[in-house]
Design a protein around this motif. Structure first.
Motif, PDB file in Angstrom:
ATOM      1  N   ASP A 128     -34.285 -41.707 -14.282  1.00 54.34           N
ATOM      2  CA  ASP A 128     -35.429 -42.701 -14.249  1.00 54.34           C
ATOM      3  C   ASP A 128     -34.941 -43.837 -13.194  1.00 54.34           C
ATOM      4  OD1 ASP A 128     -37.021 -41.587 -16.023  1.00 54.34           O
ATOM      5  OD2 ASP A 128     -35.656 -42.210 -17.621  1.00 54.34           O
ATOM      6  N   ASP A 129     -33.822 -43.394 -12.526  1.00 56.37           N
ATOM      7  CA  ASP A 129     -33.274 -44.262 -11.432  1.00 56.37           C
ATOM      8  C   ASP A 129     -34.337 -44.268 -10.210  1.00 56.37           C
ATOM      9  OD1 ASP A 129     -31.184 -45.170 -12.848  1.00 56.37           O
ATOM     10  OD2 ASP A 129     -29.728 -43.829 -12.354  1.00 56.37           O
ATOM     11  N   PRO A 130     -34.226 -44.981  -9.293  1.00 56.39           N
ATOM     12  CA  PRO A 130     -35.044 -44.963  -7.961  1.00 56.39           C
ATOM     13  C   PRO A 130     -34.727 -43.714  -7.496  1.00 56.39           C
ATOM     14  CG  PRO A 130     -34.408 -47.251  -8.621  1.00 56.39           C
ATOM     15  CD  PRO A 130     -33.580 -46.562  -9.291  1.00 56.39           C
ATOM     16  N   ALA A 131     -35.747 -43.291  -6.820  1.00 59.60           N
ATOM     17  CA  ALA A 131     -35.451 -42.027  -6.010  1.00 59.60           C
ATOM     18  C   ALA A 131     -34.629 -42.470  -4.622  1.00 59.60           C
ATOM     19  CB  ALA A 131     -36.650 -41.401  -5.592  1.00 59.60           C
ATOM     20  N   LEU A 132     -34.936 -43.622  -3.973  1.00 59.49           N
ATOM     21  CA  LEU A 132     -34.301 -44.013  -2.899  1.00 59.49           C
ATOM     22  C   LEU A 132     -32.891 -44.372  -3.202  1.00 59.49           C
ATOM     23  CD1 LEU A 132     -35.435 -44.747  -0.282  1.00 59.49           C
ATOM     24  CD2 LEU A 132     -35.749 -47.142  -0.938  1.00 59.49           C
ATOM     25  N   ASP A 133     -32.528 -44.709  -4.211  1.00 60.66           N
ATOM     26  CA  ASP A 133     -31.006 -44.872  -4.619  1.00 60.66           C
ATOM     27  C   ASP A 133     -30.300 -43.531  -4.202  1.00 60.66           C
ATOM     28  OD1 ASP A 133     -31.416 -47.466  -5.200  1.00 60.66           O
ATOM     29  OD2 ASP A 133     -30.972 -47.485  -7.179  1.00 60.66           O
ATOM     30  N   ALA A 134     -30.891 -42.525  -5.005  1.00 60.83           N
ATOM     31  CA  ALA A 134     -30.033 -41.078  -4.730  1.00 60.83           C
ATOM     32  C   ALA A 134     -29.905 -40.863  -3.124  1.00 60.83           C
ATOM     33  CB  ALA A 134     -31.204 -40.061  -5.483  1.00 60.83           C
ATOM     34  N   ALA A 135     -30.833 -41.158  -2.497  1.00 58.42           N
ATOM     35  CA  ALA A 135     -31.072 -40.847  -1.165  1.00 58.42           C
ATOM     36  C   ALA A 135     -29.897 -41.806  -0.396  1.00 58.42           C
ATOM     37  CB  ALA A 135     -32.170 -40.942  -0.490  1.00 58.42           C
ATOM     38  N   ARG A 136     -29.857 -43.116  -0.826  1.00 57.62           N
ATOM     39  CA  ARG A 136     -28.922 -43.660  -0.106  1.00 57.62           C
ATOM     40  C   ARG A 136     -27.249 -43.361  -0.580  1.00 57.62           C
ATOM     41  NH1 ARG A 136     -32.095 -48.800  -0.923  1.00 57.62           N
ATOM     42  NH2 ARG A 136     -33.358 -49.067   0.935  1.00 57.62           N
ATOM     43  N   LEU A 137     -27.173 -43.055  -1.850  1.00 54.42           N
ATOM     44  CA  LEU A 137     -25.907 -42.795  -2.369  1.00 54.42           C
ATOM     45  C   LEU A 137     -25.320 -41.719  -1.352  1.00 54.42           C
ATOM     46  CD1 LEU A 137     -24.094 -43.383  -4.911  1.00 54.42           C
ATOM     47  CD2 LEU A 137     -25.224 -41.591  -6.022  1.00 54.42           C
TER      48      LEU A 137
ATOM     49  N   ARG B  26     -30.116 -31.445 -13.402  1.00 59.55           N
ATOM     50  CA  ARG B  26     -30.386 -30.616 -12.193  1.00 59.55           C
ATOM     51  C   ARG B  26     -29.143 -30.949 -11.119  1.00 59.55           C
ATOM     52  NH1 ARG B  26     -35.923 -30.022 -11.814  1.00 59.55           N
ATOM     53  NH2 ARG B  26     -35.906 -29.455  -9.427  1.00 59.55           N
ATOM     54  N   ILE B  27     -29.006 -30.106 -10.518  1.00 59.77           N
ATOM     55  CA  ILE B  27     -27.745 -30.148  -9.495  1.00 59.77           C
ATOM     56  C   ILE B  27     -28.312 -29.994  -8.170  1.00 59.77           C
ATOM     57  CG2 ILE B  27     -25.432 -29.591  -8.693  1.00 59.77           C
ATOM     58  CD1 ILE B  27     -25.637 -29.937 -11.621  1.00 59.77           C
ATOM     59  N   LEU B  28     -28.666 -31.272  -7.302  1.00 52.44           N
ATOM     60  CA  LEU B  28     -29.426 -31.108  -6.184  1.00 52.44           C
ATOM     61  C   LEU B  28     -28.670 -31.021  -5.063  1.00 52.44           C
ATOM     62  CD1 LEU B  28     -32.428 -33.631  -6.909  1.00 52.44           C
ATOM     63  CD2 LEU B  28     -32.424 -31.388  -7.073  1.00 52.44           C
ATOM     64  N   PRO B  29     -28.690 -29.999  -4.214  1.00 47.14           N
ATOM     65  CA  PRO B  29     -28.171 -30.139  -3.013  1.00 47.14           C
ATOM     66  C   PRO B  29     -28.777 -31.129  -1.959  1.00 47.14           C
ATOM     67  CG  PRO B  29     -28.933 -27.821  -3.454  1.00 47.14           C
ATOM     68  CD  PRO B  29     -29.479 -28.750  -4.374  1.00 47.14           C
ATOM     69  N   GLY B  30     -28.100 -31.694  -1.178  1.00 47.96           N
ATOM     70  CA  GLY B  30     -28.409 -32.583  -0.265  1.00 47.96           C
ATOM     71  C   GLY B  30     -29.966 -32.392   0.443  1.00 47.96           C
ATOM     72  N   SER B  31     -30.149 -31.051   0.865  1.00 48.65           N
ATOM     73  CA  SER B  31     -31.419 -30.692   1.524  1.00 48.65           C
ATOM     74  C   SER B  31     -32.424 -31.064   0.418  1.00 48.65           C
ATOM     75  CB  SER B  31     -31.285 -29.267   1.862  1.00 48.65           C
ATOM     76  OG  SER B  31     -31.082 -28.191   0.868  1.00 48.65           O
ATOM     77  N   GLN B  32     -32.048 -31.033  -0.968  1.00 55.73           N
ATOM     78  CA  GLN B  32     -33.397 -31.380  -1.683  1.00 55.73           C
ATOM     79  C   GLN B  32     -33.647 -32.640  -2.061  1.00 55.73           C
ATOM     80  OE1 GLN B  32     -35.540 -28.438  -2.254  1.00 55.73           O
ATOM     81  NE2 GLN B  32     -33.897 -27.772  -0.520  1.00 55.73           N
ATOM     82  N   VAL B  33     -32.602 -33.459  -1.855  1.00 55.22           N
ATOM     83  CA  VAL B  33     -32.507 -34.710  -1.993  1.00 55.22           C
ATOM     84  C   VAL B  33     -33.259 -35.383  -0.709  1.00 55.22           C
ATOM     85  CG1 VAL B  33     -31.451 -37.017  -2.136  1.00 55.22           C
ATOM     86  CG2 VAL B  33     -30.529 -35.086  -3.238  1.00 55.22           C
TER      87      VAL B  33
ATOM     88  N   ALA C  29     -26.418 -40.465   1.420  1.00 56.95           N
ATOM     89  CA  ALA C  29     -26.014 -40.624   2.754  1.00 56.95           C
ATOM     90  C   ALA C  29     -24.805 -41.618   3.135  1.00 56.95           C
ATOM     91  CB  ALA C  29     -27.332 -41.661   3.450  1.00 56.95           C
ATOM     92  N   GLU C  30     -24.657 -42.719   2.267  1.00 57.84           N
ATOM     93  CA  GLU C  30     -23.482 -43.498   2.291  1.00 57.84           C
ATOM     94  C   GLU C  30     -22.287 -42.793   2.080  1.00 57.84           C
ATOM     95  OE1 GLU C  30     -26.236 -47.579   1.451  1.00 57.84           O
ATOM     96  OE2 GLU C  30     -24.715 -46.906  -0.073  1.00 57.84           O
ATOM     97  N   GLN C  31     -22.177 -41.899   0.828  1.00 55.93           N
ATOM     98  CA  GLN C  31     -20.998 -41.638   0.425  1.00 55.93           C
ATOM     99  C   GLN C  31     -20.587 -40.010   1.228  1.00 55.93           C
ATOM    100  OE1 GLN C  31     -19.601 -41.876  -3.404  1.00 55.93           O
ATOM    101  NE2 GLN C  31     -20.800 -43.592  -3.989  1.00 55.93           N
ATOM    102  N   HIS C  32     -21.547 -39.566   2.150  1.00 56.48           N
ATOM    103  CA  HIS C  32     -21.557 -38.267   2.653  1.00 56.48           C
ATOM    104  C   HIS C  32     -21.453 -37.019   1.605  1.00 56.48           C
ATOM    105  CE1 HIS C  32     -21.465 -39.433   7.184  1.00 56.48           C
ATOM    106  NE2 HIS C  32     -22.321 -40.036   6.673  1.00 56.48           N
ATOM    107  N   LEU C  33     -22.204 -36.995   0.600  1.00 56.58           N
ATOM    108  CA  LEU C  33     -22.200 -36.319  -0.518  1.00 56.58           C
ATOM    109  C   LEU C  33     -22.736 -34.826  -0.194  1.00 56.58           C
ATOM    110  CD1 LEU C  33     -22.977 -38.410  -3.551  1.00 56.58           C
ATOM    111  CD2 LEU C  33     -20.351 -37.813  -2.817  1.00 56.58           C
ATOM    112  N   PRO C  34     -22.385 -33.756  -0.596  1.00 55.41           N
ATOM    113  CA  PRO C  34     -22.978 -32.396  -0.482  1.00 55.41           C
ATOM    114  C   PRO C  34     -24.274 -32.377  -1.234  1.00 55.41           C
ATOM    115  CG  PRO C  34     -20.977 -31.963  -1.491  1.00 55.41           C
ATOM    116  CD  PRO C  34     -20.946 -33.551  -1.231  1.00 55.41           C
TER     117      PRO C  34
END
Lengths: 149, 149
Positions: free
Chosen positions: B16-25, B45-52, B27-32
């Motif tokens: 229920d968090d903002p989708a934009l936060d997931a993308a920013r997190l 769900r475990i979302l690979p970066g390509s799905q975020v 990008a900023e932390q360079h997570l896979p």
């Protein structure tokens, strides 16, 4: 912003190179994936890291995954020695199910994003005249789309 | 070596968090990739970066990809404003096709490798009593299998 603006140099491996080299390259340089090139230099596969990892899993474990639990303490040396002498071509999984994550230098940022999402690939190879000119990685695309770069 | 020895703390996001936060997190932390948790804390769900990344692609572009070429110069601000106010749940793609990239603290390194390869995921969530205790990333698994760590 176009692929040529976002591309960075990217290591590639030949299909006839040792499979162990591909895994080591990925581990040492912390790459998200690797581009596999044919002997004529043409990129033929874009392998996400999770698929290069497959090179290191012995075939008998891939066939019967319950073995993965039992032989969990098998030494790294034993795993890599099984791979020694085998080429990338020999350990590649079957033909890719989806399309090749390849774009042109003038592909737009949104075209690259759509390609990455559809191919489930953290990198896209930029190809011109059947030659690899670089790669665009997921962090670059995210930064560009979020206006961070 | 077991999942508990390889796990690192890993950021997660609520459905229920903002989708934009997931993308920013990401990008900023360079997570896979990122772990999505239900309101009760259970990873779902475990979302690979390509799905975020897919969160950032406007639905009309996903429906008609030729638009990705035409509107390539659309500003980042316009893209992110379309996403503002939408939750992760609202932009998640359909149910995952494969299995969840989740293991137990006592999973072996080979079990994790098999799971990553099969789920095409650069990270595996370590879960105990329906709680996320950490993540194992692809570089950790490669290092361990190659005897580099």
């Amino acid at each position: 912003m176009f692929a040529r603006d976002l591309a960075t140099p990217c290591p590639s491996i030949g299909v006839d190179d040792p499979a162990l080299d591909a895994a080591r390259l990925l581990a040492e340089q912390h790459l998200p994936g690797i581009v596999v090139c044919e002997p004529d230099g043409r990129p033929s596969r874009i392998l996400p890291g999770s698929q290069v990892l497959r090179f290191l899993i012995p075939p008998y474990v891939q066939d019967d995954e319950t073995l993965a639990r039992v032989i969990g303490d098998q030494s790294a040396e034993r795993l890599t020695s099984a791979l020694r002498g085998r080429s990338v071509r020999e350990v590649l999984p079957g033909p890719p199910a989806g399309e090749l994550a390849v774009c042109r230098p003038d592909s737009t940022i949104l075209e690259i994003a759509v390609l990455m999402a559809r191919a489930h690939s953290p990198l896209v190879a930029v190809v011109e005249d059947a030659r690899l000119v670089g790669c665009v990685t997921l962090p670059r695309v995210l930064d560009a789309l979020l206006g961070l770069s």
